[in-house]
Design an enzyme around this catalytic site. Sequence first.
Site, mmCIF file in Angstrom:
data_model
loop_
_atom_site.group_PDB
_atom_site.id
_atom_site.type_symbol
_atom_site.label_atom_id
_atom_site.label_comp_id
_atom_site.label_asym_id
_atom_site.label_seq_id
_atom_site.Cartn_x
_atom_site.Cartn_y
_atom_site.Cartn_z
ATOM 1 N N ASP A 111 -83.792 -4.341 27.560
ATOM 2 C CA ASP A 111 -83.045 -2.907 27.542
ATOM 3 C C ASP A 111 -81.749 -3.181 27.356
ATOM 4 O O ASP A 111 -80.989 -2.067 27.452
ATOM 5 C CB ASP A 111 -83.339 -2.495 29.188
ATOM 6 C CG ASP A 111 -83.024 -1.045 29.284
ATOM 7 O OD1 ASP A 111 -82.948 -0.306 28.299
ATOM 8 O OD2 ASP A 111 -82.797 -0.573 30.517
ATOM 9 N N GLN A 129 -85.244 -0.038 36.119
ATOM 10 C CA GLN A 129 -84.965 1.341 35.752
ATOM 11 C C GLN A 129 -83.780 1.500 36.656
ATOM 12 O O GLN A 129 -83.605 1.198 37.870
ATOM 13 C CB GLN A 129 -86.187 1.988 36.510
ATOM 14 C CG GLN A 129 -86.031 3.633 35.977
ATOM 15 C CD GLN A 129 -86.233 3.814 34.805
ATOM 16 O OE1 GLN A 129 -87.144 3.192 34.212
ATOM 17 N NE2 GLN A 129 -85.242 4.625 34.374
ATOM 18 N N LYS A 172 -92.741 5.207 30.174
ATOM 19 C CA LYS A 172 -92.897 3.954 29.507
ATOM 20 C C LYS A 172 -94.319 3.268 29.654
ATOM 21 O O LYS A 172 -94.797 2.595 28.553
ATOM 22 C CB LYS A 172 -91.841 2.838 29.953
ATOM 23 C CG LYS A 172 -90.522 3.412 29.778
ATOM 24 C CD LYS A 172 -89.267 3.075 30.700
ATOM 25 C CE LYS A 172 -87.897 3.643 30.069
ATOM 26 N NZ LYS A 172 -87.003 3.335 31.360
#
Length: 272
Positions: A112, A89, A42
């Site tokens: 996200d 994450q 990322k």
Amino acid sequence: MSVSALGPARAAEVFRRTGVTPCLATVLVGADPASVTYVKMKRNRCAKAGIRFRHVELPAETTTGELVAAITAITALSVDPGVHGILLQHPVGPHIDERAAFEAIAPAKDVDGVTMASFAAMGFGLPGFVSCTPGGIMRLLDAYDVGLSGKRAVVVGRSAILGKPAGLLLLGRDATVTYCHSRTTDLSSVVREADVLVAAVGRPNFIKGQDIKPGAVVIDAGYNAGTTGDVDFASAAERASLITPVPGGVGPMTIAVLLAQTVEAAERLLDV
Ligand code: NAP
């Protein structure tokens, strides 16, 4: 199937108009090697897209309370005007209440698509950020002009971040959607009906070519050890009209959507 990633022009345009560079902040709990690799990927893609990248690392023994405090207070990412997107994450480990951690992310920065607010907006077909992998799948289907209205779509897998939202997005585009999961009986016969098949199981080569309807569009979201998908590519490709490879299919799209949504968040927050 593949489409090009987000170019740097859109982030540069935000900077040109506001003097602010879109910024994605990632939060990593512990040092799981796969998670470390995903964060690194990322970071690299942010650099290529002209997006600023901030990273917060927390020790693996972090408790949920500490993690939420870390997200909101220590890093203050949710209220920091210099941060436009936040990514926790995941998975974060069994000792952490992942849901509580996700909910600490401000919905306006939930690039996200993991908060309840984002999921509800997606379910209602309202503006918001979608879960990145399903979002990438829809972009792939659109890029290849795959008609969805009235088509029979089968999604194998029902996780909150992948299978379930993928089915909802397909439903929102007027596909007739069936979900399969670990309790589905005679999965092969359901899969054989699919005009559009999304495999999101997490088992290598789980779906074989013999179960692919001739001419079907096959999206393999699986990413298993040895860089293997959930679909047996060689046998499925003989019957599918379109099929995503692993690697190089859905995976890069996931990050592309993450970056696109980060720039979109910056545009909204900066009123561009
Ligand atoms: P997950 O949370 O483990 O969910 C797996 C789903 O598959 C569950 O709904 C499970 O059913 C179902 N399943 C398991 N065994 C099955 C069986 N024998 N028959 C039918 N269904 C079965 O996994 P996930 O997070 O959704 O990820 C799925 C795959 O996508 C993994 O390979 C993952 O690495 C990959 N992935 C890729 C990306 C990317 O960017 N490319 C992003 C996310 C995930 P139950 O609900 O009944 O348990």
